[in-house]
Design an enzyme around this catalytic site. Structure first.
Site, PDB file in Angstrom:
ATOM      1  N   ASP A   1      -0.211  -3.750   6.209  1.00 14.64           N
ATOM      2  CA  ASP A   1      -0.805  -3.232   7.435  1.00 14.64           C
ATOM      3  C   ASP A   1      -2.361  -3.610   7.610  1.00 14.64           C
ATOM      4  OD1 ASP A   1       1.535  -1.906   8.320  1.00 14.64           O
ATOM      5  OD2 ASP A   1       0.859   0.025   7.799  1.00 14.64           O
TER       6      ASP A   1
ATOM      7  N   ASP B   1       5.869   4.734   4.938  1.00 17.84           N
ATOM      8  CA  ASP B   1       6.833   3.939   5.709  1.00 17.84           C
ATOM      9  C   ASP B   1       6.970   2.691   5.200  1.00 17.84           C
ATOM     10  OD1 ASP B   1       4.046   3.571   6.548  1.00 17.84           O
ATOM     11  OD2 ASP B   1       4.728   2.275   8.299  1.00 17.84           O
ATOM     12  N   HIS B   2       6.200   2.353   3.987  1.00 14.43           N
ATOM     13  CA  HIS B   2       6.146   1.210   3.120  1.00 14.43           C
ATOM     14  C   HIS B   2       6.696   1.394   1.804  1.00 14.43           C
ATOM     15  CE1 HIS B   2       3.731  -1.164   5.793  1.00 14.43           C
ATOM     16  NE2 HIS B   2       3.389   0.206   6.291  1.00 14.43           N
TER      17      HIS B   2
ATOM     18  N   HIS C   1       4.648  -4.411  10.883  1.00 17.16           N
ATOM     19  CA  HIS C   1       4.874  -3.722  12.412  1.00 17.16           C
ATOM     20  C   HIS C   1       5.267  -4.524  13.620  1.00 17.16           C
ATOM     21  CE1 HIS C   1       4.679   0.409  10.656  1.00 17.16           C
ATOM     22  NE2 HIS C   1       3.839  -0.013   9.973  1.00 17.16           N
TER      23      HIS C   1
ATOM     24  N   HIS D   1       0.775  -1.340   0.059  1.00 16.59           N
ATOM     25  CA  HIS D   1       0.088  -0.008  -0.053  1.00 16.59           C
ATOM     26  C   HIS D   1       0.920   1.212  -0.018  1.00 16.59           C
ATOM     27  CE1 HIS D   1       0.881  -0.491   4.277  1.00 16.59           C
ATOM     28  NE2 HIS D   1       0.346   0.785   4.467  1.00 16.59           N
TER      29      HIS D   1
ATOM     30  N   HIS E   1      -7.390  -0.848   5.644  1.00 20.16           N
ATOM     31  CA  HIS E   1      -6.398   0.197   6.087  1.00 20.16           C
ATOM     32  C   HIS E   1      -6.240   1.221   5.000  1.00 20.16           C
ATOM     33  CE1 HIS E   1      -2.699   1.562   8.146  1.00 20.16           C
ATOM     34  NE2 HIS E   1      -1.792   1.173   6.596  1.00 20.16           N
TER      35      HIS E   1
ATOM     36  N   HIS F   1       1.528   4.007   1.863  1.00 18.59           N
ATOM     37  CA  HIS F   1       1.915   4.784   2.986  1.00 18.59           C
ATOM     38  C   HIS F   1       3.570   4.881   3.020  1.00 18.59           C
ATOM     39  CE1 HIS F   1      -1.953   4.159   5.659  1.00 18.59           C
ATOM     40  NE2 HIS F   1      -2.043   5.255   4.735  1.00 18.59           N
TER      41      HIS F   1
HETATM   42 FE    FE Z   1       2.734   1.072   7.966  1.00 19.49          FE
HETATM   43 ZN    ZN Z   2       0.216   1.815   6.563  1.00 20.14          ZN
END
Ligand code: FE
Ligand code: ZN
Length: 260
Positions: free
Chosen positions: A128, A57-58, A166, A53, A111, A55
């Site tokens: 996530d 942090d990915h 995570h 996805h 998410h 985001h």
């Molecule tokens: Fe994340």
């Molecule tokens: Zn995420």
């Protein structure tokens, strides 16, 4: 033998690195630096990048890694990306012959609306969507969408190994026990995880079988979770059908977890 390695990043992310015979594939590289360090340390050539996805942090390291290693990138068709990629959707087969692996794409809105997971060879890379003893926040989707996505994962074989992105497990387990203090599997797993974390080891991967026993978001059909949800969120729960109770329970405990 295919090896799967957790690369820690940021506060609590894991970037999963799969490798076989000198070739590597990375899932959700939010940062390029720790991936490059791991590739160098293990003398691996990066051939592909999988994205679950959008985001930061990915995906933060995707463009740099793809460029540096001429790696191909797979990312959800329903989301917008500025880097070059093969768009994947429900049922897409991702062929990774360099590491002897084929993965199938599942679309799992909740998410984010375009969120996908990659499943195959007894492994699930779920981004996530599913965490150990928890699930992702509903940033874009509805509770009904997320519940449906989680129910699809819950229906996978119990022995499926779950690579969550995570390290939220200890916090999730405390929340789970607040709902289900009499769940013996939960208590046992909390002790196991505490030992791992004390040694600085990841609590992951998990398995679908374990999550079915401990994850409240996969247990919304259980009277213990339904009662706990009803006790704190009574107005939200006025069910007509059993399926409504499950969704109302999921909605209530997801909201509770946001404040926990
Ligand atoms: Fe994340
Ligand atoms: Zn995420």
């Amino acid at each position: 033998m295919l090896d799967v390695h957790a690369i820690p990043a940021f506060q609590d992310n894991y970037l999963w690195l799969l490798h076989l015979a000198g070739h590597a594939v990375v899932v959700d590289p939010g940062d390029a630096a720790p991936v490059n360090a791991a590739l160098q340390a293990m003398q691996l050539k990066l051939t592909a990048i999988l994205v679950t996805h959008h985001h930061a942090d990915h995906i933060g390291g995707v463009a740099q890694l793809a460029d540096q290693h001429a790696a191909r990138v797979y990312a959800p068709a329903r989301e917008h990306y500025t880097f070059a990629h093969a768009a994947v959707r429900e049922g897409t087969q991702v062929r990774l012959p360099e590491i002897g692996l084929d993965l199938q794409v599942m679309e799992l809105p909740g998410h984010t609306l375009g969120h996908v997971a990659y499943y195959g060879a007894n492994m699930l890379f779920c981004g996530d969507t599913l965490f150990s003893a928890g699930c992702g926040r509903l940033f874009e989707g509805t509770p009904a969408q997320m519940l449906n996505s989680l129910q699809r994962l819950a229906a996978l074989p119990a022995e499926t190994v779950v690579y969550c992105t995570h390290e939220y497990t200890e916090h999730n387990l405390r929340f789970a026990r607040s709902l289900e203090p009499d769940n013996a599997a939960l208590e046992r797993h909390q002790q196991d995880v505490a030992s791992l974390r004390l040694l600085g080891l990841p609590s992951l991967p998990s398995s679908i079988g374990l999550e079915l026993a401990i994850n409240p978001f996969l247990r919304c059909d259980q009277p213990a979770i339904q009662n706990a949800a009803a006790a704190v969120a009574l107005p939200a729960i006025a069910p007509q059908q059993p399926a409504d109770t499950v969704l109302a329970t999921f909605t209530a405990i997801r909201a509770l977890r946001n404040r926990y």
